[in-house]
Motif scaffolding. Sequence first.
Motif, PDB file in Angstrom:
ATOM      1  N   GLU A  88       0.816  -1.218   0.000  1.00  0.00           N
ATOM      2  CA  GLU A  88       0.000   0.000   0.000  1.00  0.00           C
ATOM      3  C   GLU A  88       0.845   1.261   0.000  1.00  0.00           C
ATOM      4  OE1 GLU A  88      -2.608  -0.333   3.321  1.00  0.00           O
ATOM      5  OE2 GLU A  88      -3.618  -2.150   2.580  1.00  0.00           O
ATOM      6  N   SER A  89       1.970   1.213   0.692  1.00  0.00           N
ATOM      7  CA  SER A  89       2.857   2.379   0.717  1.00  0.00           C
ATOM      8  C   SER A  89       4.247   1.969   1.188  1.00  0.00           C
ATOM      9  CB  SER A  89       2.316   3.475   1.646  1.00  0.00           C
ATOM     10  OG  SER A  89       2.409   3.073   3.005  1.00  0.00           O
ATOM     11  N   PHE A  90       5.209   2.746   0.795  1.00  0.00           N
ATOM     12  CA  PHE A  90       6.592   2.485   1.197  1.00  0.00           C
ATOM     13  C   PHE A  90       6.753   2.688   2.694  1.00  0.00           C
ATOM     14  CE2 PHE A  90      11.237   3.894   1.053  1.00  0.00           C
ATOM     15  CZ  PHE A  90      11.716   2.595   0.964  1.00  0.00           C
ATOM     16  N   ASP A  91       6.023   3.643   3.239  1.00  0.00           N
ATOM     17  CA  ASP A  91       6.109   3.916   4.667  1.00  0.00           C
ATOM     18  C   ASP A  91       5.623   2.717   5.489  1.00  0.00           C
ATOM     19  OD1 ASP A  91       6.563   5.855   6.892  1.00  0.00           O
ATOM     20  OD2 ASP A  91       4.407   5.527   7.205  1.00  0.00           O
ATOM     21  N   LYS A  92       4.544   2.058   5.034  1.00  0.00           N
ATOM     22  CA  LYS A  92       4.041   0.884   5.747  1.00  0.00           C
ATOM     23  C   LYS A  92       5.046  -0.262   5.701  1.00  0.00           C
ATOM     24  CE  LYS A  92      -0.958   1.607   5.524  1.00  0.00           C
ATOM     25  NZ  LYS A  92      -2.269   1.020   5.133  1.00  0.00           N
ATOM     26  N   LEU A  93       5.747  -0.372   4.610  1.00  0.00           N
ATOM     27  CA  LEU A  93       6.766  -1.412   4.487  1.00  0.00           C
ATOM     28  C   LEU A  93       7.877  -1.199   5.506  1.00  0.00           C
ATOM     29  CD1 LEU A  93       8.130  -3.805   2.933  1.00  0.00           C
ATOM     30  CD2 LEU A  93       9.181  -2.060   1.477  1.00  0.00           C
ATOM     31  N   LEU A  94       8.406   0.019   5.579  1.00  0.00           N
ATOM     32  CA  LEU A  94       9.537   0.296   6.462  1.00  0.00           C
ATOM     33  C   LEU A  94       9.143   0.338   7.928  1.00  0.00           C
ATOM     34  CD1 LEU A  94      11.615   3.004   4.538  1.00  0.00           C
ATOM     35  CD2 LEU A  94      11.735   0.519   4.407  1.00  0.00           C
ATOM     36  N   SER A  95       7.889   0.636   8.208  1.00  0.00           N
ATOM     37  CA  SER A  95       7.447   0.729   9.605  1.00  0.00           C
ATOM     38  C   SER A  95       7.226  -0.648  10.230  1.00  0.00           C
ATOM     39  CB  SER A  95       6.149   1.548   9.703  1.00  0.00           C
ATOM     40  OG  SER A  95       5.104   0.928   8.971  1.00  0.00           O
ATOM     41  N   HIS A  96       7.208  -1.696   9.422  1.00  0.00           N
ATOM     42  CA  HIS A  96       7.031  -3.054   9.930  1.00  0.00           C
ATOM     43  C   HIS A  96       8.389  -3.752   9.969  1.00  0.00           C
ATOM     44  CE1 HIS A  96       5.593  -7.178  10.336  1.00  0.00           C
ATOM     45  NE2 HIS A  96       4.400  -6.687  10.637  1.00  0.00           N
ATOM     46  N   ASP A 155       9.337  -6.920   9.910  1.00  0.00           N
ATOM     47  CA  ASP A 155       9.533  -7.950   8.891  1.00  0.00           C
ATOM     48  C   ASP A 155       9.568  -7.353   7.487  1.00  0.00           C
ATOM     49  OD1 ASP A 155       9.660 -10.110  10.680  1.00  0.00           O
ATOM     50  OD2 ASP A 155       7.478 -10.154  10.840  1.00  0.00           O
ATOM     51  N   GLY A 156       8.818  -6.284   7.287  1.00  0.00           N
ATOM     52  CA  GLY A 156       8.847  -5.613   5.995  1.00  0.00           C
ATOM     53  C   GLY A 156      10.203  -4.986   5.729  1.00  0.00           C
ATOM     54  N   LEU A 157      10.760  -4.366   6.745  1.00  0.00           N
ATOM     55  CA  LEU A 157      12.088  -3.768   6.627  1.00  0.00           C
ATOM     56  C   LEU A 157      13.134  -4.842   6.343  1.00  0.00           C
ATOM     57  CD1 LEU A 157      13.966  -1.323   6.870  1.00  0.00           C
ATOM     58  CD2 LEU A 157      14.005  -1.709   9.353  1.00  0.00           C
ATOM     59  N   GLU A 158      13.000  -5.984   7.023  1.00  0.00           N
ATOM     60  CA  GLU A 158      13.950  -7.086   6.816  1.00  0.00           C
ATOM     61  C   GLU A 158      13.849  -7.648   5.398  1.00  0.00           C
ATOM     62  OE1 GLU A 158      15.588 -11.027   6.635  1.00  0.00           O
ATOM     63  OE2 GLU A 158      13.456 -10.555   6.493  1.00  0.00           O
ATOM     64  N   ALA A 159      12.618  -7.802   4.909  1.00  0.00           N
ATOM     65  CA  ALA A 159      12.419  -8.343   3.559  1.00  0.00           C
ATOM     66  C   ALA A 159      12.956  -7.380   2.504  1.00  0.00           C
ATOM     67  CB  ALA A 159      10.931  -8.608   3.322  1.00  0.00           C
ATOM     68  N   PHE A 160      12.722  -6.089   2.698  1.00  0.00           N
ATOM     69  CA  PHE A 160      13.205  -5.086   1.750  1.00  0.00           C
ATOM     70  C   PHE A 160      14.735  -5.028   1.752  1.00  0.00           C
ATOM     71  CE2 PHE A 160      14.019  -0.527   0.628  1.00  0.00           C
ATOM     72  CZ  PHE A 160      13.608  -0.616  -0.689  1.00  0.00           C
ATOM     73  N   THR A 161      15.332  -5.185   2.936  1.00  0.00           N
ATOM     74  CA  THR A 161      16.795  -5.190   3.028  1.00  0.00           C
ATOM     75  C   THR A 161      17.377  -6.382   2.282  1.00  0.00           C
ATOM     76  OG1 THR A 161      16.713  -4.093   5.190  1.00  0.00           O
ATOM     77  CG2 THR A 161      18.758  -5.231   4.619  1.00  0.00           C
ATOM     78  N   ARG A 162      16.736  -7.552   2.418  1.00  0.00           N
ATOM     79  CA  ARG A 162      17.199  -8.732   1.684  1.00  0.00           C
ATOM     80  C   ARG A 162      17.116  -8.502   0.182  1.00  0.00           C
ATOM     81  NH1 ARG A 162      14.519 -13.424   1.791  1.00  0.00           N
ATOM     82  NH2 ARG A 162      12.628 -12.619   2.770  1.00  0.00           N
ATOM     83  N   PHE A 163      16.061  -7.838  -0.246  1.00  0.00           N
ATOM     84  CA  PHE A 163      15.919  -7.553  -1.672  1.00  0.00           C
ATOM     85  C   PHE A 163      17.030  -6.619  -2.160  1.00  0.00           C
ATOM     86  CE2 PHE A 163      14.332  -4.394  -4.756  1.00  0.00           C
ATOM     87  CZ  PHE A 163      14.229  -5.217  -5.873  1.00  0.00           C
ATOM     88  N   LEU A 164      17.331  -5.582  -1.382  1.00  0.00           N
ATOM     89  CA  LEU A 164      18.376  -4.638  -1.791  1.00  0.00           C
ATOM     90  C   LEU A 164      19.740  -5.319  -1.861  1.00  0.00           C
ATOM     91  CD1 LEU A 164      17.474  -1.339   0.114  1.00  0.00           C
ATOM     92  CD2 LEU A 164      17.009  -1.954  -2.260  1.00  0.00           C
TER      93      LEU A 164
END
Length: 235
Positions: A85-93, A95-104
């Motif tokens: 829904e939003s980048f902010d929701k991803l980073l505020s969670h 597990d979302g932050l962890e998943a995004f870090t793995r992707f980067l």
Amino acid sequence: METTLVFFSQLSMCESKEKPFFKLVHGLGKEETSKEAKIRAKEKRNRLSLLLQRHEFHEKTHSSTSGHLAKHTRVSPEEAVKWGESFDKLLSHEDGLEAFTRFLKTEFSEENIEFWIACEEFKKSKEPQQITLKAKAIYEKFIQTDAPQEVNLDFHTKEITTKNITQPTLHSFDAAQSRVYQLMEQDSYTRFLKSDIYLGLIEGRPQRPTNLRRRSRSFTYNEFQDVKSDVPIWL
């Protein structure tokens, strides 16, 4: 008769000289054999130690991988859908932050999210000494030219940040953090939503380990606790 006596006397002398010589050579041979045996035994011990270390390393790696997989699969598909829904929701969670870090990490651009995390932690600093030390560490790791994890900043933003660092405050990195956030939101985030990592989460598939380069460390103040307070930080 005298000649005969002299002749046998010379033979006796030669024999007496040769015996110590052969004893010396024989002794050196034994000593050399003993040294070679010790060297071979040491080499065997070294090889055995190396094999044991490799075995322990593989066990730790397998255990670590299993732990990561367990962590990755605990995210519910419903929760993962919200990250889209939003980048902010991803980073505020978490597990979302962890998943995004793995992707980067698969794109070799994890320095962006690590810089953003470092800035978030930096804003929690309370003591003046902590602010100064952390600001210096963040600048040297992410901002300065040829930094080990230099983030991509335009000249204007980099110049502002460099000036702010001369007298560090909790807002010294605001401009740089905002710029990196925009870059990730407009570029990396859109690719993340199409990646196998994210699609696997929303579909509830077990996450497969990804082949990554060396894992760079996130910034923490613990790395700089050994720095003495009387060391001049800024000249």
